[in-house]
Design a protein around this motif. Structure first.
Motif, PDB file in Angstrom:
ATOM      1  N   PRO A 129       2.226  21.950  50.697  1.00 56.76           N
ATOM      2  CA  PRO A 129       3.228  22.688  50.158  1.00 56.76           C
ATOM      3  C   PRO A 129       2.865  22.544  48.639  1.00 56.76           C
ATOM      4  O   PRO A 129       3.360  23.595  47.903  1.00 56.76           O
ATOM      5  CB  PRO A 129       4.432  21.458  50.388  1.00 56.76           C
ATOM      6  N   VAL A 130       2.014  21.513  47.852  1.00 58.55           N
ATOM      7  CA  VAL A 130       1.786  21.590  46.500  1.00 58.55           C
ATOM      8  C   VAL A 130       0.709  22.871  46.225  1.00 58.55           C
ATOM      9  O   VAL A 130       0.779  23.577  45.479  1.00 58.55           O
ATOM     10  CB  VAL A 130       0.865  20.434  46.224  1.00 58.55           C
ATOM     11  N   GLU A 131      -0.355  23.041  47.070  1.00 57.33           N
ATOM     12  CA  GLU A 131      -1.223  24.183  47.095  1.00 57.33           C
ATOM     13  C   GLU A 131      -0.495  25.415  47.403  1.00 57.33           C
ATOM     14  O   GLU A 131      -0.862  26.433  46.800  1.00 57.33           O
ATOM     15  CB  GLU A 131      -2.196  23.983  48.154  1.00 57.33           C
ATOM     16  N   TYR A 132       0.639  25.532  48.142  1.00 58.73           N
ATOM     17  CA  TYR A 132       1.206  26.753  48.357  1.00 58.73           C
ATOM     18  C   TYR A 132       2.077  27.273  47.001  1.00 58.73           C
ATOM     19  O   TYR A 132       1.906  28.135  46.552  1.00 58.73           O
ATOM     20  CB  TYR A 132       2.407  26.653  49.479  1.00 58.73           C
ATOM     21  N   ILE A 133       2.723  26.123  46.388  1.00 53.84           N
ATOM     22  CA  ILE A 133       3.289  26.544  45.012  1.00 53.84           C
ATOM     23  C   ILE A 133       2.223  26.945  44.015  1.00 53.84           C
ATOM     24  O   ILE A 133       2.376  28.025  43.366  1.00 53.84           O
ATOM     25  CB  ILE A 133       4.001  25.206  44.637  1.00 53.84           C
ATOM     26  N   ILE A 134       1.254  26.487  44.116  1.00 53.72           N
ATOM     27  CA  ILE A 134       0.013  26.796  42.945  1.00 53.72           C
ATOM     28  C   ILE A 134      -0.496  27.953  43.355  1.00 53.72           C
ATOM     29  O   ILE A 134      -0.553  28.852  42.231  1.00 53.72           O
ATOM     30  CB  ILE A 134      -1.063  25.612  42.952  1.00 53.72           C
ATOM     31  N   GLU A 135      -0.649  28.371  44.573  1.00 48.98           N
ATOM     32  CA  GLU A 135      -1.375  29.615  44.913  1.00 48.98           C
ATOM     33  C   GLU A 135      -0.358  30.825  44.732  1.00 48.98           C
ATOM     34  O   GLU A 135      -0.732  31.814  44.410  1.00 48.98           O
ATOM     35  CB  GLU A 135      -1.792  29.569  46.378  1.00 48.98           C
ATOM     36  N   TYR A 136       1.012  30.759  45.311  1.00 41.72           N
ATOM     37  CA  TYR A 136       1.840  31.750  45.446  1.00 41.72           C
ATOM     38  C   TYR A 136       2.879  31.770  44.322  1.00 41.72           C
ATOM     39  O   TYR A 136       3.559  32.802  44.274  1.00 41.72           O
ATOM     40  CB  TYR A 136       2.368  31.803  47.065  1.00 41.72           C
ATOM     41  N   GLN A 137       3.069  30.662  43.671  1.00 42.08           N
ATOM     42  CA  GLN A 137       4.060  30.531  42.352  1.00 42.08           C
ATOM     43  C   GLN A 137       5.314  31.504  42.809  1.00 42.08           C
ATOM     44  O   GLN A 137       5.569  32.526  42.146  1.00 42.08           O
ATOM     45  CB  GLN A 137       3.394  31.290  41.339  1.00 42.08           C
ATOM     46  N   PRO A 138       6.247  30.919  43.690  1.00 41.55           N
ATOM     47  CA  PRO A 138       7.422  31.716  43.881  1.00 41.55           C
ATOM     48  C   PRO A 138       8.173  31.968  42.619  1.00 41.55           C
ATOM     49  O   PRO A 138       8.407  31.004  41.614  1.00 41.55           O
ATOM     50  CB  PRO A 138       8.371  30.661  44.708  1.00 41.55           C
ATOM     51  N   CYS A 139       8.890  33.121  42.331  1.00 40.16           N
ATOM     52  CA  CYS A 139       9.561  33.619  41.188  1.00 40.16           C
ATOM     53  C   CYS A 139      10.681  32.336  41.109  1.00 40.16           C
ATOM     54  O   CYS A 139      11.528  32.327  41.914  1.00 40.16           O
ATOM     55  CB  CYS A 139       9.850  34.894  41.394  1.00 40.16           C
ATOM     56  N   PRO A 140      10.718  31.961  39.738  1.00 41.08           N
ATOM     57  CA  PRO A 140      11.855  31.003  39.593  1.00 41.08           C
ATOM     58  C   PRO A 140      13.107  31.769  39.778  1.00 41.08           C
ATOM     59  O   PRO A 140      14.177  30.703  40.333  1.00 41.08           O
ATOM     60  CB  PRO A 140      11.806  30.902  38.114  1.00 41.08           C
ATOM     61  N   SER A 141      13.451  33.067  39.899  1.00 36.27           N
ATOM     62  CA  SER A 141      14.841  33.607  39.854  1.00 36.27           C
ATOM     63  C   SER A 141      15.067  33.703  41.224  1.00 36.27           C
ATOM     64  O   SER A 141      16.186  34.026  41.790  1.00 36.27           O
ATOM     65  CB  SER A 141      14.995  34.906  39.205  1.00 36.27           C
ATOM     66  N   SER A 142      14.083  33.237  42.284  1.00 39.02           N
ATOM     67  CA  SER A 142      14.344  33.509  43.874  1.00 39.02           C
ATOM     68  C   SER A 142      14.808  32.114  44.234  1.00 39.02           C
ATOM     69  O   SER A 142      14.660  31.731  45.510  1.00 39.02           O
ATOM     70  CB  SER A 142      13.429  33.973  44.458  1.00 39.02           C
TER      71      SER A 142
END
Length: 266
Positions: A129-142
């Motif tokens: 999950p940490v690497e997912y956040i770093i790699e794909y960076q979900p838009c804050p507004s979502s």
């Protein structure tokens, strides 16, 4: 941004799920933001103006402290929620017994030429999950996060780029990360976005990534292979960014450092 703000607020007002509160944090603007907000005449909208500009992280932390709901969704002043955004999230939460969670929906990019592009991200299953956040960076507004989580985890107020990535990465070391497949957010791409207003937006990203690789508990969840690959990519982007900005001397220096650290055989 006041013109775009009207569309953002209107998108909240028109949600099919109606049990919401909207907190607008005005970060010491000098435009007609207050008039835009007050013209809605809606008791569920709260307006707070900072006397001094304190930037995004501190403004978001202030909004979190003021929020009364059990879940918090973010909405940048130039983004738009589709009418079913909150309903989609609420339906997931009710079906899963209102968990402590960080979740995000699908989103689209809306370019100035009216071209619309869905941002296709993989499901979070089977990912670190940490690497997912770093790699794909979900838009804050979502993104939607339990208020109980955000009372323990705050935005790092020393960061002004990728502050969302840094916070979300810390959160998912302890709480589930879920992607909902519905596309419910429109991210408006324009010249006043971060990339359009800040010349060097790559160096701060490198600094945030190095911070995540160093600080517990995120550090232990980032593999050496991922770290090496990501740093290499970020430095390549920095070199390209310097070239685009015409800073050839700095670009050549970064290129020399890059080639010494990453030989062509690697």
């Amino acid at each position: 941004r006041a013109v775009m703000l009207y569309k953002s607020i209107n998108a909240v007002v028109n949600q099919t799920f109606e049990d919401w509160e909207l907190i607008v944090i005005d970060d010491a603007s000098n435009d007609n933001t207050y008039k835009v907000v007050s013209d809605f005449e809606n008791y569920k909208i709260k307006y707070v103006k900072n006397e001094l500009n304190i930037e995004r992280s501190a403004s978001r932390n202030k909004g979190i402290e003021l929020a009364k709901g059990k879940y918090i969704c973010f909405l940048d002043s130039d983004d738009i929620w589709e009418p079913n955004h909150l309903e989609v999230i609420y339906n997931y939460l009710t079906s899963n017994n209102f968990p402590e969670i960080l979740l995000f929906t699908g989103y689209t990019w809306h370019f100035s030429d009216d071209n619309i592009q869905n941002v296709v991200l993989p499901n979070t299953y089977n990912f670190n999950p940490v690497e997912y956040i770093i790699e794909y960076q979900p838009c804050p507004s979502s993104v939607c996060i339990s208020k109980s989580i955000l009372t323990k985890y705050k935005f790092n107020e020393n960061l002004f780029i990728n502050e969302d990535v840094e916070l979300f990465a810390r959160i998912v070391t302890q709480y589930p990360l879920i992607k909902l497949n519905d596309y419910t957010v429109v991210v408006v791409v324009h010249n006043e976005n971060t990339r359009g207003t800040i010349k060097d937006y790559i160096t701060p990203q490198i600094q945030v990534f190095k911070l995540l690789c160093k600080q517990p508990p995120t550090a232990k969840m980032i593999s050496p292979a991922f770290k090496k690959k990501k740093l290499k990519l970020l430095h390549l982007r920095l070199i390209k960014n310097l070239e685009e900005r015409g800073e050839i001397k700095k670009m050549k220096w970064e290129l020399v450092k890059f080639l010494s650290k990453y030989p062509t055989t690697q």
